[in-house]
Design an enzyme around this catalytic site. Structure first.
Site, PDB file in Angstrom:
ATOM      1  N   GLU A   1       0.856  -1.185   0.000  1.00 48.35           N
ATOM      2  CA  GLU A   1       0.000   0.000   0.000  1.00 48.35           C
ATOM      3  C   GLU A   1       0.891   1.233   0.000  1.00 48.35           C
ATOM      4  OE1 GLU A   1      -2.361   3.050   0.077  1.00 48.35           O
ATOM      5  OE2 GLU A   1      -3.140   1.030  -0.309  1.00 48.35           O
TER       6      GLU A   1
ATOM      7  N   VAL B   1       4.117  -0.470  -5.681  1.00 47.37           N
ATOM      8  CA  VAL B   1       4.493  -1.428  -6.716  1.00 47.37           C
ATOM      9  C   VAL B   1       4.667  -0.670  -8.027  1.00 47.37           C
ATOM     10  CG1 VAL B   1       3.742  -3.428  -8.063  1.00 47.37           C
ATOM     11  CG2 VAL B   1       3.390  -3.381  -5.581  1.00 47.37           C
TER      12      VAL B   1
ATOM     13  N   CYS C   1     -15.473   6.742   1.128  1.00 42.85           N
ATOM     14  CA  CYS C   1     -16.792   7.367   0.973  1.00 42.85           C
ATOM     15  C   CYS C   1     -17.119   8.296   2.141  1.00 42.85           C
ATOM     16  CB  CYS C   1     -17.871   6.291   0.864  1.00 42.85           C
ATOM     17  SG  CYS C   1     -17.659   5.173  -0.536  1.00 42.85           S
TER      18      CYS C   1
ATOM     19  N   ASP D   1     -12.167  -0.733  -7.770  1.00 39.39           N
ATOM     20  CA  ASP D   1     -12.347   0.343  -8.750  1.00 39.39           C
ATOM     21  C   ASP D   1     -11.483   0.202  -9.998  1.00 39.39           C
ATOM     22  OD1 ASP D   1     -14.060   1.338  -6.871  1.00 39.39           O
ATOM     23  OD2 ASP D   1     -12.843   3.080  -6.330  1.00 39.39           O
TER      24      ASP D   1
END
Length: 457
Positions: free
Chosen positions: A36, A83, A46, A288
């Site tokens: 991450e 990454v 959200c 997403d």
């Protein structure tokens, strides 16, 4: 000998997949390494507008599971690590520590790509000036709060009037800002038909939010120190002490594209029902960054929602862990609000139905959230699309006050079940005067749609 699962992305889809795989496989059977690039994991993006606006008291309330909690469950989560390359043939990924700059390769037996989406930024001069904010993650939210706390003026411009745009407009209004929304489309909330978007526009005006439609941003103007001072369109300049971008997102699939993985028309990864990337036995993708099947139109679509991301992560984790699960598709259900106005949609808009080659009828009804005589009854408008020949429900949009938005779930279930509007009229929904008129607004719309289908022959 244990296998290694590598997960790229530490939010909804990625960490749901990792957590579900860990439930099914012990550390001795499956090593899990997750990357991450941000500071946080498993958080509600959200909820950021509500944190910015003060409805949520602190950033930590939005975090479902911290990196430390994941590590305590034998998930090797590496934060602030990006990454930079996927080598599918040699089954490895290259990563870079964003603090030290050190790079290394990590091999995998199974790979999950959950790289999410990236905000769209208008390619105009000044868009990267200090005081201009995208709001995609918790770091972005904190940066915006810091700007709002230190701004000398109280003028805000929101670029875009989709879900994020209207939610951020409310957040800024709650913080005492004078808010202008610049919207490229004909009406706010382009996920609605324009006639329903007009209701949103009128409500925003009534709340004191200035909304300018058909307004394409051409430049962000800066002042002393290079900070934003205004946003320009072809017609006018709008003074701004802070600018928030709410112009939508697109799949973040640059790594996948470079690795030669299959992408769809919207730039999202293509998977099978098990969320396995097409043509690649040991690579999965979710959230997403993927395109999914629209169960109403039968076409692939990109819909960036946390509900889908979490479900897809669960499916991936089950399959990686040796179980079996599928994600059959979606009907495009979404809800939002701006102050006390609730906005909901599911299924197809008129434009989408036309693009799918469907012939349809539309009806619009005005009703109330409760029995009209009961205190607190609030108006709502329901629009419904039905297939002209069969009467199959194609879509529903709702705009109203308290109690309006979640009514769309009835229509979402009907869409998934491929019900006709006539069959919907017989649904045994709950009724009592404090909760609904004797005929629920959704059923009133279904009755009217049934009549329209019959009249159309």
């Amino acid at each position: 000998m244990s296998e290694r699962l590598v997960v790229i992305g530490g939010d909804a889809a990625g960490m749901s997949a990792a957590s579900q795989a860990r439930r099914l496989k012990s550390p001795g059977e499956l090593e899990i390494v997750a990357f991450e690039r941000g500071h946080f994991s498993s958080y509600s993006a959200c909820g950021i507008p509500y944190w910015v606006g003060g409805d949520v008291g602190s950033r930590d309330e939005l975090i479902a599971r911290s990196p430390e909690e994941h590590r305590a469950r034998d998930i090797g989560l590496r934060t602030r690590t990006e990454v930079t390359e996927i080598d599918v043939d040699r089954q490895r990924v290259r990563s870079r520590d964003l603090e030290s700059g050190a790079e290394k390769w990590t091999g995998f037996d199974k790979l999950v790509i959950a790289t999410g989406a990236r905000p769209l930024r208008p390619p105009v001069p000044g868009i990267d000036a200090p005081g201009v904010h995208g709001v995609q993650n918790l770091d972005d939210g904190q940066a915006l709060i810091d700007t709002l706390s230190g701004a000398e003026g109280r003028r805000a411009v929101v670029v875009g009037a989709g879900y994020i745009g209207v939610e951020m407009a409310e957040a800024l209004l709650n913080r005492g800002y004078e808010v202008t929304v610049l919207n490229r489309s004909e009406q706010p909330m382009a996920t609605l038909d324009p006639d329903m978007g007009r209701l949103v526009h009128a409500a925003m005006d009534g709340l004191g939010i200035r909304t300018v439609n058909s307004a394409a941003v051409t430049k962000v103007l800066t002042g002393p120190g290079g900070r934003v001072r205004a946003v320009a369109t072809d017609e006018e300049e709008y003074p701004a002490d802070v600018v928030v971008l709410g112009t939508g997102v697109e799949p973040e699939t640059s790594l996948a594209r470079a690795a030669g993985l299959p992408l769809g028309a919207y730039g999202g990864l293509l998977t099978d029902l098990a969320m396995r990337v097409r043509g690649h036995e040991n690579v999965w993708a979710g959230g997403d960054c993927v395109e999914v099947l629209d169960l109403v139109s039968g076409r692939m679509r990109h819909v960036a929602l946390g509900t889908h991301a979490n479900k897809q992560g669960q499916v991936i984790g089950s399959n990686v862990g040796g179980d079996y699960a599928t994600f059959p598709g979606m009907v495009g259900t979404a809800v939002s609000k701006v102050c006390d106005l609730e906005i909901a949609r599911t299924g197809l808009r008129e434009k989408e139905a036309l693009e799918a080659g469907l012939r349809f009828v539309t009806v619009t009804v005005e009703s109330t959230s409760r029995a009209g005589y009961y205190p607190g009854a609030a108006p709502m408008t329901v629009k419904m699309l039905a297939e002209r020949r069969t009467g199959r429900l194609l879509g529903t949009q709702i705009v109203g006050r308290e109690g309006a938005a979640k009514r769309v779930d009835v229509a979402a279930v009907a869409l998934t079940a491929k019900m006709t509007v006539e069959a919907m009229t017989a649904l045994d929904l709950g009724y009592a005067p404090p909760f609904s008129p004797v005929w629920d607004p959704v059923l009133v719309a279904a009755r009217k749609a049934t009549a329209a289908v019959r009249a159309a022959g």
